[in-house]
Every structure is written in C-alpha cells, then in structure tokens.
Design a protein around this motif. Structure first.
Motif, PDB file in Angstrom:
ATOM      1  N   THR A 170       8.325  -8.461  -3.109  1.00  0.00           N
ATOM      2  CA  THR A 170       7.295  -7.436  -3.260  1.00  0.00           C
ATOM      3  C   THR A 170       6.319  -7.865  -4.352  1.00  0.00           C
ATOM      4  O   THR A 170       6.680  -8.618  -5.262  1.00  0.00           O
ATOM      5  CB  THR A 170       7.906  -6.074  -3.634  1.00  0.00           C
ATOM      6  OG1 THR A 170       8.630  -6.218  -4.862  1.00  0.00           O
ATOM      7  CG2 THR A 170       8.835  -5.584  -2.536  1.00  0.00           C
ATOM      8  N   ASN A 172       2.561 -10.065   4.477  1.00  0.00           N
ATOM      9  CA  ASN A 172       2.182  -8.899   3.685  1.00  0.00           C
ATOM     10  C   ASN A 172       0.662  -8.751   3.648  1.00  0.00           C
ATOM     11  O   ASN A 172       0.034  -9.011   2.623  1.00  0.00           O
ATOM     12  CB  ASN A 172       2.746  -9.046   2.264  1.00  0.00           C
ATOM     13  CG  ASN A 172       2.647  -7.770   1.466  1.00  0.00           C
ATOM     14  OD1 ASN A 172       2.904  -6.694   1.982  1.00  0.00           O
ATOM     15  ND2 ASN A 172       2.276  -7.887   0.208  1.00  0.00           N
ATOM     16  N   THR A 182      -0.552  -2.842   0.468  1.00  0.00           N
ATOM     17  CA  THR A 182       0.093  -3.737   1.431  1.00  0.00           C
ATOM     18  C   THR A 182       1.351  -3.055   1.958  1.00  0.00           C
ATOM     19  O   THR A 182       1.828  -2.084   1.361  1.00  0.00           O
ATOM     20  CB  THR A 182       0.482  -5.083   0.787  1.00  0.00           C
ATOM     21  OG1 THR A 182       1.686  -4.901   0.018  1.00  0.00           O
ATOM     22  CG2 THR A 182      -0.622  -5.634  -0.098  1.00  0.00           C
ATOM     23  N   LYS A 200       4.251  -3.955   1.615  1.00  0.00           N
ATOM     24  CA  LYS A 200       5.354  -4.150   0.675  1.00  0.00           C
ATOM     25  C   LYS A 200       5.073  -3.588  -0.712  1.00  0.00           C
ATOM     26  O   LYS A 200       5.823  -3.841  -1.656  1.00  0.00           O
ATOM     27  CB  LYS A 200       5.699  -5.636   0.585  1.00  0.00           C
ATOM     28  CG  LYS A 200       6.195  -6.217   1.910  1.00  0.00           C
ATOM     29  CD  LYS A 200       6.579  -7.679   1.791  1.00  0.00           C
ATOM     30  CE  LYS A 200       7.095  -8.216   3.117  1.00  0.00           C
ATOM     31  NZ  LYS A 200       7.506  -9.647   3.028  1.00  0.00           N
TER      32      LYS A 200
END
Length: 303
Positions: free
Chosen positions: A26, A210, A226, A228
């Motif tokens: 992430t 992503n 995004t 994530k």
C-alpha cells in the motif's frame, strides 16, 4: 491477429527481465513526491527524486515492466518519430529545434546511465535505413535532413539514392532512403530493471496494480486516490506518456502522438538470415498514416 498456432503473446524482453513485484503493498499516507507510472520515464524520475533526499512513492497501474518500456523494438534513436519539418511546423523553429536536440542528448544520457549504474543492457551498433516509398516521401525526408543540418541537430541522418540503397542492402522498389550509421539497440527490459533497482535502493517506494482513480488539490498538496489507499503528495510527476488518461486528461496536451506498430517473427535460422542479407541492418518503413496527422506507421525489419 494471430497467424500461427504457437503464437507467443508475451514480449521476448520479459524472458530476461520478467514483470517484477513492487516493494510495498500500500502507498504511504504522505510523501514529498508521487510519481504516476513506472516505465523508464517514471523510474528515472523516482531515482532522481530519491537521490535528492525526498520521499517518493511510485504508483503503477499494472505490473512493473508490463508496459511499452519492455514491449518495444529496442532501438536507441536520437530523434523523435516526427520529422524536423513537422516539429517546426507545430512548435516553431526555435522550440522545434530544442525538442529535437533533447532527443539527441537523451542517447548520451542513456549510455551514461548504463555506465554509472553498471547496467549491462546489451548495447550494440548497426546500420539503419529509413525507406522512402515514393518520390514525395523521399523529398520530405531529405528536407528534414536539411533542416537538421541547418539547426545543428546532429542525428547522423544521411540521404542516399535508390541506387545506393540497392547496392548497400539489395533492396529494390524504393525511392531512396535515409541512412544512419552506427545506430544503437539495447535490451530495454534489462535497462528498465536496472534503473528500477537503483531507484528502490535509493529509497523509492513502489506499489503495483494500483491505478490512480482521482486527483484533488488541497491546501497541503495533492491527494491521489487509488484502490490500495490514498496518498498526499507535495508534488506529482505524471510519467504515464502514451497511457495517459483520466484523471490526467489535461496532460495529453503536452504529448506528441505517434502511432507505431511492432511485430516480431519467430526466431529465424542463421542460414535463412545470412542468405537474405550479409550485413546487420535495421530497415524502417516510416510512411505517415495520413498527411499532416503527425502519426507514423512504422514497420521495422532487423536483418
């Protein structure tokens, strides 16, 4: 179009440089710089930012190395796929010349990067020919050469006649050619992989698969959303090039559109190649798709 039962849908370059993983799952909540796109442009941007001591995250919409940076013909060219007269018609003589010179300088930059980072990208030299299909096509290419010489844009282009082309390569039926001695090729996958390693070693954080779905300006920077997670960046570098779309549609105005098609045969036996051509040449049909379109239909044959 698939014309054989054992068609290979993946790039040859991926064999030595497969699509790679990211180094983070992430994105961090906040960074100095967010780079969108992790092709060669994005990798160099991330490397420069990280080396400057600023925190940087790279947001890649697909797998790392899945895009055109590892799916191209591997030619290192000191010019753009717009002729000099097209650049000057669009941007004016001064800016058109400066843009052309940037492309020339980019070759030196690439070679210096290989040396600095120790990237063994299989750089090789060969002779390159841009083929003219008609007299009009030939005269336009010759005119481009003359403009380059006039503006001291050193691309190494030399006009040659149809007779000279046939004598050098055995090709007939063309109206002439532009000859470029000692053009270069390289393995773009290995190069891209090397720049990515340097960027990540310098501290760049990368998140793959992503895509950026929205962008919003705030008093503290730019908020990128995004799948994530969100990231707040003081600055954003859009390095999506030909993949540029929403939410960065405004950046399309800064792109020079060039339509290029690449195709590859299966590996040919050495005897087959030697029977057709005694020397190594790259032959290019660079005829425009339509007059004034700024788009080029490029067919490359490496022999």
């Amino acid at each position: 179009m698939v014309i054989t039962s054992n068609f290979k849908p993946t790039s040859y370059w991926w064999e030595a440089a497969p699509i790679g993983p990211a180094n983070a799952v992430t994105p961090p909540p906040g960074v100095d710089v967010a780079v969108v796109g992790y092709g060669i442009t994005g990798a160099h941007a991330a490397l420069a930012v990280a080396r400057a001591g600023r925190s940087v995250v790279v947001l890649e919409a697909d797998g790392i190395g899945s895009g055109s940076s590892r799916r191209n013909n591997g030619a290192i060219v000191p010019y753009l796929f717009q002729k000099q007269y097209e650049l000057e018609a669009r941007f004016g003589k001064v800016q058109g010349t400066e843009i052309a010179r940037i492309a020339v300088d980019a070759v030196d930059f690439l070679l210096e990067t290989c040396d600095e980072l120790g990237i063994h990208a299989q750089v090789r030299g060969f002779d390159r020919y841009f083929l003219a299909l008609t007299d009009k096509h030939r005269e336009k290419m010759y005119h481009s050469c003359a403009l380059q010489a006039e503006s001291s844009v050193n691309t190494g282009w030399v006009p040659i006649s149809a007779e000279d082309l046939q004598e050098r390569t055995g090709l007939s039926g063309y109206a002439g050619s532009i000859f470029v001695s000692n053009s270069l090729t390289f393995h773009p996958g290995i190069y891209h992989q090397g720049v990515i390693k340097a960027a990540e070693d310098a501290g760049a954080v990368t998140v793959a698969y992503n895509p950026v779905t929205s962008v919003r300006s705030t008093t503290n920077g730019t908020l990128l959303s995004t799948p994530k997670g969100q990231v707040l960046a003081k600055d954003v570098i859009v390095a999506t090039n030909g993949y540029t779309g929403a939410p960065f549609n405004y950046a399309k105005d800064g792109l020079m559109s060039v339509r290029i098609y690449n195709s590859a045969t299966e590996p040919l036996p050495d005897g087959n190649k030697a029977a057709q051509f005694a020397a190594r040449h790259l032959l290019v049909d660079s005829s425009p798709t339509s007059p004034g379109s700024g788009q080029v239909r490029t067919a490359n044959a490496f022999l």
